[in-house]
Write a protein that holds these residues in place. Structure first.
Motif, PDB file in Angstrom:
ATOM      1  N   ILE A   1      15.021  -0.588   2.048  1.00 45.49           N
ATOM      2  CA  ILE A   1      14.625  -1.767   1.077  1.00 45.49           C
ATOM      3  C   ILE A   1      13.959  -1.188  -0.104  1.00 45.49           C
ATOM      4  O   ILE A   1      13.536  -0.188  -0.248  1.00 45.49           O
ATOM      5  CB  ILE A   1      13.556  -2.539   1.845  1.00 45.49           C
ATOM      6  CG1 ILE A   1      14.121  -3.376   2.904  1.00 45.49           C
ATOM      7  CG2 ILE A   1      12.888  -3.468   0.804  1.00 45.49           C
ATOM      8  CD1 ILE A   1      13.140  -4.349   3.533  1.00 45.49           C
ATOM      9  N   GLU A   2      14.605  -1.798  -1.279  1.00 43.88           N
ATOM     10  CA  GLU A   2      14.060  -1.350  -2.759  1.00 43.88           C
ATOM     11  C   GLU A   2      13.550  -2.736  -3.289  1.00 43.88           C
ATOM     12  O   GLU A   2      14.362  -3.655  -3.445  1.00 43.88           O
ATOM     13  CB  GLU A   2      14.897  -0.596  -3.466  1.00 43.88           C
ATOM     14  CG  GLU A   2      15.323   0.738  -3.024  1.00 43.88           C
ATOM     15  CD  GLU A   2      16.102   1.510  -3.714  1.00 43.88           C
ATOM     16  OE1 GLU A   2      16.597   1.023  -4.898  1.00 43.88           O
ATOM     17  OE2 GLU A   2      16.805   2.710  -3.561  1.00 43.88           O
ATOM     18  N   GLU A   3      12.334  -2.833  -3.517  1.00 42.28           N
ATOM     19  CA  GLU A   3      11.787  -3.923  -4.179  1.00 42.28           C
ATOM     20  C   GLU A   3      10.906  -3.401  -5.247  1.00 42.28           C
ATOM     21  O   GLU A   3      10.476  -2.410  -5.497  1.00 42.28           O
ATOM     22  CB  GLU A   3      11.112  -4.841  -3.362  1.00 42.28           C
ATOM     23  CG  GLU A   3      12.000  -5.604  -2.147  1.00 42.28           C
ATOM     24  CD  GLU A   3      12.863  -6.533  -2.734  1.00 42.28           C
ATOM     25  OE1 GLU A   3      12.583  -6.921  -3.700  1.00 42.28           O
ATOM     26  OE2 GLU A   3      13.736  -6.960  -1.789  1.00 42.28           O
ATOM     27  N   GLU A   4      10.568  -4.474  -6.065  1.00 40.47           N
ATOM     28  CA  GLU A   4       9.399  -4.560  -7.022  1.00 40.47           C
ATOM     29  C   GLU A   4       8.438  -5.553  -6.808  1.00 40.47           C
ATOM     30  O   GLU A   4       8.707  -6.676  -7.079  1.00 40.47           O
ATOM     31  CB  GLU A   4       9.967  -4.491  -8.831  1.00 40.47           C
ATOM     32  CG  GLU A   4       9.096  -4.427  -9.811  1.00 40.47           C
ATOM     33  CD  GLU A   4       9.584  -4.076 -11.045  1.00 40.47           C
ATOM     34  OE1 GLU A   4       9.339  -4.798 -12.102  1.00 40.47           O
ATOM     35  OE2 GLU A   4      10.776  -3.378 -11.341  1.00 40.47           O
ATOM     36  N   LEU A   5       7.046  -5.101  -6.841  1.00 44.00           N
ATOM     37  CA  LEU A   5       5.969  -5.899  -6.215  1.00 44.00           C
ATOM     38  C   LEU A   5       4.918  -5.820  -7.297  1.00 44.00           C
ATOM     39  O   LEU A   5       4.837  -4.984  -8.037  1.00 44.00           O
ATOM     40  CB  LEU A   5       5.768  -5.462  -4.853  1.00 44.00           C
ATOM     41  CG  LEU A   5       6.589  -5.362  -3.707  1.00 44.00           C
ATOM     42  CD1 LEU A   5       5.858  -4.882  -2.507  1.00 44.00           C
ATOM     43  CD2 LEU A   5       7.104  -6.940  -3.572  1.00 44.00           C
TER      44      LEU A   5
ATOM     45  N   GLY B   1       7.152  -0.103  -8.197  1.00 47.80           N
ATOM     46  CA  GLY B   1       8.757   0.054  -7.676  1.00 47.80           C
ATOM     47  C   GLY B   1       8.557   0.639  -6.422  1.00 47.80           C
ATOM     48  O   GLY B   1       8.215   1.750  -6.193  1.00 47.80           O
ATOM     49  N   VAL B   2       8.823  -0.173  -5.065  1.00 46.58           N
ATOM     50  CA  VAL B   2       8.845   0.356  -3.744  1.00 46.58           C
ATOM     51  C   VAL B   2      10.213   0.594  -3.239  1.00 46.58           C
ATOM     52  O   VAL B   2      10.992  -0.454  -3.251  1.00 46.58           O
ATOM     53  CB  VAL B   2       8.123  -0.981  -3.194  1.00 46.58           C
ATOM     54  CG1 VAL B   2       7.634  -0.354  -1.510  1.00 46.58           C
ATOM     55  CG2 VAL B   2       6.648  -1.008  -3.664  1.00 46.58           C
ATOM     56  N   SER B   3      10.450   1.616  -2.629  1.00 52.81           N
ATOM     57  CA  SER B   3      11.526   2.127  -1.907  1.00 52.81           C
ATOM     58  C   SER B   3      11.055   2.908  -0.340  1.00 52.81           C
ATOM     59  O   SER B   3      10.387   3.680  -0.457  1.00 52.81           O
ATOM     60  CB  SER B   3      12.433   3.203  -2.722  1.00 52.81           C
ATOM     61  OG  SER B   3      13.422   3.627  -1.877  1.00 52.81           O
ATOM     62  N   ILE B   4      11.595   1.832   0.521  1.00 53.04           N
ATOM     63  CA  ILE B   4      11.012   2.474   1.960  1.00 53.04           C
ATOM     64  C   ILE B   4      12.420   2.497   2.741  1.00 53.04           C
ATOM     65  O   ILE B   4      13.172   1.836   2.709  1.00 53.04           O
ATOM     66  CB  ILE B   4      10.238   1.285   2.524  1.00 53.04           C
ATOM     67  CG1 ILE B   4       9.157   0.871   1.855  1.00 53.04           C
ATOM     68  CG2 ILE B   4       9.957   1.571   4.074  1.00 53.04           C
ATOM     69  CD1 ILE B   4       8.082  -0.325   2.465  1.00 53.04           C
ATOM     70  N   SER B   5      12.444   3.819   3.408  1.00 58.76           N
ATOM     71  CA  SER B   5      13.513   4.229   4.112  1.00 58.76           C
ATOM     72  C   SER B   5      13.403   4.529   5.497  1.00 58.76           C
ATOM     73  O   SER B   5      12.124   5.091   5.647  1.00 58.76           O
ATOM     74  CB  SER B   5      14.391   5.427   3.357  1.00 58.76           C
ATOM     75  OG  SER B   5      14.610   4.931   2.105  1.00 58.76           O
TER      76      SER B   5
ATOM     77  N   ARG C   1       6.174   3.665  -6.978  1.00 62.80           N
ATOM     78  CA  ARG C   1       6.095   4.154  -8.453  1.00 62.80           C
ATOM     79  C   ARG C   1       5.455   3.166  -9.169  1.00 62.80           C
ATOM     80  O   ARG C   1       5.886   1.944  -9.031  1.00 62.80           O
ATOM     81  CB  ARG C   1       7.584   4.373  -9.113  1.00 62.80           C
ATOM     82  CG  ARG C   1       7.631   4.756 -10.592  1.00 62.80           C
ATOM     83  CD  ARG C   1       9.050   5.213 -11.051  1.00 62.80           C
ATOM     84  NE  ARG C   1       9.444   6.126 -10.252  1.00 62.80           N
ATOM     85  CZ  ARG C   1      10.739   6.710 -10.449  1.00 62.80           C
ATOM     86  NH1 ARG C   1      11.444   6.233 -11.148  1.00 62.80           N
ATOM     87  NH2 ARG C   1      11.015   8.028  -9.962  1.00 62.80           N
ATOM     88  N   ASP C   2       4.391   3.642 -10.154  1.00 64.85           N
ATOM     89  CA  ASP C   2       3.770   2.589 -10.967  1.00 64.85           C
ATOM     90  C   ASP C   2       4.219   2.059 -11.960  1.00 64.85           C
ATOM     91  O   ASP C   2       4.681   3.173 -13.005  1.00 64.85           O
ATOM     92  CB  ASP C   2       2.353   3.146 -11.124  1.00 64.85           C
ATOM     93  CG  ASP C   2       1.270   2.464 -11.820  1.00 64.85           C
ATOM     94  OD1 ASP C   2       1.827   1.072 -12.061  1.00 64.85           O
ATOM     95  OD2 ASP C   2       0.208   2.555 -11.925  1.00 64.85           O
ATOM     96  N   MET C   3       4.802   0.837 -12.148  1.00 64.87           N
ATOM     97  CA  MET C   3       5.776   0.454 -13.234  1.00 64.87           C
ATOM     98  C   MET C   3       4.972  -0.392 -14.178  1.00 64.87           C
ATOM     99  O   MET C   3       5.482  -1.088 -14.746  1.00 64.87           O
ATOM    100  CB  MET C   3       6.735  -0.367 -12.375  1.00 64.87           C
ATOM    101  CG  MET C   3       7.828   0.266 -11.602  1.00 64.87           C
ATOM    102  SD  MET C   3       8.893   1.443 -12.062  1.00 64.87           S
ATOM    103  CE  MET C   3       9.858   0.635 -12.677  1.00 64.87           C
ATOM    104  N   THR C   4       3.678  -0.297 -14.127  1.00 68.25           N
ATOM    105  CA  THR C   4       2.750  -1.210 -14.880  1.00 68.25           C
ATOM    106  C   THR C   4       2.706  -0.985 -16.402  1.00 68.25           C
ATOM    107  O   THR C   4       2.939  -1.947 -16.981  1.00 68.25           O
ATOM    108  CB  THR C   4       1.314  -1.059 -14.350  1.00 68.25           C
ATOM    109  OG1 THR C   4       0.930  -1.358 -13.026  1.00 68.25           O
ATOM    110  CG2 THR C   4       0.418  -2.156 -15.042  1.00 68.25           C
ATOM    111  N   ASP C   5       2.897   0.383 -16.726  1.00 67.96           N
ATOM    112  CA  ASP C   5       2.978   0.665 -18.252  1.00 67.96           C
ATOM    113  C   ASP C   5       4.476   0.248 -18.699  1.00 67.96           C
ATOM    114  O   ASP C   5       4.298  -0.256 -19.979  1.00 67.96           O
ATOM    115  CB  ASP C   5       2.873   2.241 -18.243  1.00 67.96           C
ATOM    116  CG  ASP C   5       1.275   2.622 -17.977  1.00 67.96           C
ATOM    117  OD1 ASP C   5       0.425   1.739 -18.193  1.00 67.96           O
ATOM    118  OD2 ASP C   5       1.062   3.741 -17.787  1.00 67.96           O
ATOM    119  N   GLN C   6       5.197   0.616 -17.830  1.00 67.12           N
ATOM    120  CA  GLN C   6       6.758   0.311 -18.100  1.00 67.12           C
ATOM    121  C   GLN C   6       6.719  -1.328 -18.267  1.00 67.12           C
ATOM    122  O   GLN C   6       7.558  -1.704 -19.464  1.00 67.12           O
ATOM    123  CB  GLN C   6       7.596   0.505 -17.254  1.00 67.12           C
ATOM    124  CG  GLN C   6       9.128   0.384 -17.687  1.00 67.12           C
ATOM    125  CD  GLN C   6      10.047   0.826 -16.550  1.00 67.12           C
ATOM    126  OE1 GLN C   6       9.812   1.663 -15.829  1.00 67.12           O
ATOM    127  NE2 GLN C   6      11.487   0.377 -16.587  1.00 67.12           N
TER     128      GLN C   6
END
Length: 595
Positions: free
Chosen positions: A322-326, A334-338, A354-359
Motif C-alpha cells: 500500500i502507498e498512500e498520502e495521509l 507519504g506512507v508505503s507499507i510492504s 516520508r514527511d511531505m509537510t514542507d513539500q
C-alpha cells in the motif's frame, strides 16, 4: 569385538538390554493382573458348579439333616449359602463367620438381584457386604442367585456368597516375586546407568558446556576429539560448526552495521512490524515520529494512529503493498507499507514514512502565489489594456478625458511596480538574502520622525495621529536597521490612517518591559474581523479585498513587516481594540550594552 565396544551402536545395545528388562517388568505386572482376573473367574465358575450341585441335592433329598450335611461338605470355609422361598424367607442358612444377619438382610434387600429371575438361570453379582472376620468392616463379595423348581411346584432360590479377599490372597506370593524382580532390575539399572554415564554422558556433558559457551558468543570453544567412535566424530563436527558460526556471525554483524548505518542516515522514517503489529525495529527518525504520535494520544498510550493501523492490518491480512498520502495531526506523510515474508508466510511488514509537510506547504505556497499574483495583476492589466485601447482607437472626445485615462494608466503602472517591488523584497527576505545595516537607534525619536511624515496625510483624512507623552518617555536604545524599521511602521501607520474614518484617532505608544521594548499602534477604525486575525500576516491576505484594493494596497505590506521584525529577533501581533479598531504590537530587543 573391540570395534563394536568403541562404537555408539554397542553402547546403545547395552541400553536396549536395560529397556528390555524394564519391559519384562511391565509384562510381569500385567501378568499378575491377568492372574488376578483369572482367579476371580475361577471363583465364579466354582460358585456356579457348586450352586448346580447344591440345587440338585435340595431337589433329590427328602431328609433335611442329610441335605444339610452334604451341603456343608460341599461348601468351603470361604463360601456361605442361603436357601429362600419365593417370599424371600430364609429356609436354610449355611454361614460361618461374623455378621450373618447383616449379610442376609443386605442381600435380601438388594432388589436388583431378584429382578426378572428365570428358573435354573444363575445370576452373578459383586456386592459390598460386611466382613466375615471383622466388625464394622465392609468387603467385596461375589453373590450368586440360582432359582430352581421343586417337585411339588414350589420355587426356591439358592444364594451363595464368597469374599473376594480369598481370591486376592492367592496373588500375594506372586507380588513378592515381582517386587524382588523389581529390586534386582533397579540394581542392574543403576549399574548400567553408571557405566553409560562414564562411557557416553561424560563427553556429552562436555559438548553441553561447549554449547552453552557458543550461546554466550564464545565461538573459539573447541572440544577434544580423542575417541574414534561416533562421539569423537560429533566433537569434530561441533568444532567445525563453531568455526562456521564465528564466520557467519561476523558476516551478520557487518551486514547489521551496514543496515543500521543506512537506516540512521535515511531522512525517511522506517518501522518494521511483527505479525501481531508490535514494533520490531525503527530508525531514529521513526522514533521521533512515534514519540510525537504517542504524546498526541497520551504519555502512556503507545497506540499507532488509526489510519496507519488500518493500512498495516490490510497489508498483513491480504499481502498487498500500500502507498498512500495521509494527513496526521496537521502533518502530511507519504506512507508505503510492504509485507515481509518468511518463505511462503507473512511474518510482518515494513513501513516507510516520508514527511511531505514542507513539500505540501511549498506546493500550496506556489499555487497561492500564482493565484494571488494573477489576481492582483489582472485588474491593473485590464485597466491598462482597456484605457490604452481607448486612446489608440480615439474613443476619447476631449483632452481632459485623455489626460484622465493617461493618469489612470500611470497610477496602475505604479501600482504594478509597487507590487513587483514588494514581491522581490519579500522573496529576498524569506530566502535569507536580506542584509540589515544595524546601528544604535533611539526608538522614541525614530517614531516621532516617522510619524511626522504622515501628519499632513492624517490632517487631510481628518484623523488625529499622536505619540503618547513623547517628552515624558526615557530614551530607549535599540540595535536595528532604521530603514527597514521605517518600512514597517510606515506600512502600519499608513494602513491605520487609510482604514480610520473621519474624526478618528491613530495612537502610538512605547513602553519598556525588561529587556524588550513594546510599541503599540491603535486606531479607531472598523477593525479586522476576529476570524481574520491569525492570517493577516500572510502574503496577499486581505480581510476586505474590495476596500483594500480601492485604497491601493497589495496585500504584502504586513507580510513584509513580519519578516523584518522577525529578522530583528522581535515579534509582531494584532488584536481587536478595547472599544473599536485594531491594535498592532511590535516587541523589539533593547541594546542594554549601549544605554
Amino acid at each position: 569385538m573391540n570395534r563394536i565396544w568403541h562404537s555408539i551402536v554397542g553402547k546403545l545395545w547395552a541400553t536396549i538390554l536395560l529397556l528390555v528388562s524394564f519391559v519384562l517388568f511391565i509384562v510381569t505386572l500385567l501378568l499378575l493382573e491377568f492372574l488376578d482376573n483369572f482367579h476371580t473367574k475361577q471363583a465364579e465358575d466354582s460358585l456356579r458348579r457348586e450352586a448346580t450341585t447344591i440345587g440338585k441335592i435340595v431337589i433329590d433329598h427328602d431328609s433335611e439333616s442329610a441335605m444339610r450335611l452334604i451341603i456343608r461338605d460341599i461348601l468351603d470355609d470361604e463360601t456361605n449359602a442361603l436357601i429362600i422361598d419365593s417370599e424371600k424367607n430364609v429356609k436354610y442358612a449355611f454361614h460361618s463367620g461374623l455378621n450373618q444377619k447383616l449379610i442376609e438382610e443386605k442381600i435380601l434387600s438388594e432388589n436388583r438381584i431378584f429382578a426378572d429371575l428365570k428358573p435354573n438361570e444363575k445370576v452373578m453379582k459383586e456386592m459390598i457386604l460386611p466382613s466375615l472376620s471383622d466388625e464394622n468392616v465392609m468387603e467385596q463379595f461375589l453373590v450368586l442367585v440360582y432359582p430352581f423348581q421343586l417337585e411339588n411346584d414350589f420355587s426356591q432360590s439358592l444364594i451363595m456368597y464368597q469374599s473376594l479377599d480369598a481370591v486376592h490372597r492367592t496373588t500375594k506370593s506372586t507380588t513378592q516375586i515381582v517386587f524382588l524382580s523389581a529390586f534386582i532390575a533397579f540394581v542392574l539399572t543403576t549399574f548400567f546407568a553408571f557405566f553409560l554415564s562414564t562411557r557416553i554422558t561424560s563427553p556429552l556433558r562436555g559438548m553441553k558446556q561447549a554449547a552453552f559457551e557458543l550461546s554466550k558468543g564464545n565461538f573459539d570453544m573447541r572440544l577434544p576429539a580423542t575417541q574414534n567412535d561416533e562421539i569423537g566424530q560429533l566433537a569434530s563436527a561441533f568444532n567445525q560448526m563453531g568455526r562456521q558460526l564465528k564466520y557467519q556471525m561476523e558476516l551478520i554483524k557487518q551486514e547489521k552495521e551496514q543496515l543500521s548505518s543506512i537506516l540512521t542516515s535515511m531522512t525517511d522514517a522506517v518501522i518494521t512490524f511483527n505479525r501481531d503489529y508490535s514494533i520490531l525495529l525503527s530508525n531514529p527518525q521513526a522514533e521521533r515520529l512515534l514519540q510525537k504520535w504517542y504524546f498526541a494520544n497520551g504519555a502512556n498510550d503507545n497506540v499507532l494512529p488509526p489510519e496507519i493501523f488500518h493500512m498495516l492490518e490490510h497489508v498483513i491480512s491480504f499481502a498487498e503493498e500500500i502507498e498512500e498520502e495521509l494527513e496526521l495531526g496537521g502533518q502530511f506523510y507519504g506512507v508505503s507499507i510492504s509485507p515481509l515474508y518468511s518463505e511462503n508466510s507473512i511474518r510482518g511488514a515494513v513501513a516507510v514514512l516520508r514527511d511531505m509537510t514542507d513539500q505540501h506547504k511549498l506546493d500550496k505556497l506556489r499555487s497561492d502565489f500564482i493565484a494571488n499574483v494573477s489576481h492582483e495583476l489582472r485588474t491593473p492589466i485590464s485597466l491598462l489594456q482597456g484605457y490604452s485601447e481607448a486612446i489608440i482607437d480615439d474613443v476619447v472626445t476631449s483632452e481632459e478625458e485623455r489626460n484622465e485615462m493617461v493618469q489612470i494608466i500611470h497610477d496602475e503602472s505604479k501600482r504594478m511596480s509597487r507590487l513587483v517591488t514588494d514581491l522581490l523584497d519579500l522573496a529576498r527576505m524569506e530566502s535569507g538574502h536580506m542584509r540589515l545595516y544595524k546601528n544604535n537607534l533611539d526608538l522614541v525619536e525614530f517614531l516621532e520622525r516617522v510619524m511626522n511624515k504622515f501628519m499632513q496625510i492624517a490632517r487631510d483624512s481628518n484623523v488625529t495621529l499622536s505619540l503618547e507623552n513623547p517628552k515624558e518617555l526615557e530614551p530607549i536604545i535599540i540595535f536595528a536597521d532604521a530603514d527597514r524599521l521605517e518600512q514597517v511602521f510606515t506600512n502600519l501607520i499608513d494602513n491605520a490612517i487609510r482604514h480610520t474614518p473621519n474624526a478618528g484617532k491613530v495612537t502610538i505608544s512605547v513602553e519598556r518591559k525588561g529587556e524588550m521594548a513594546e510599541i503599540s499602534l491603535a486606531d479607531t477604525g472598523s477593525g479586522i474581523p476576529v476570524e481574520d486575525l491569525p492570517f493577516i500576516f500572510e502574503r496577499f491576505y486581505k480581510a476586505d479585498k474590495a476596500r483594500t484594493r480601492g485604497k491601493g494596497g497589495t496585500g504584502l505590506g504586513l507580510a513584509i513587516a513580519k519578516n523584518i521584525i522577525d529578522s530583528h529577533e522581535g515579534q509582531i501581533s494584532a488584536e481587536i481594540g478595547s472599544e473599536s479598531g485594531t491594535v498592532f504590537t511590535c516587541i523589539l530587543p533593547i541594546d542594554t550594552h549601549n544605554e
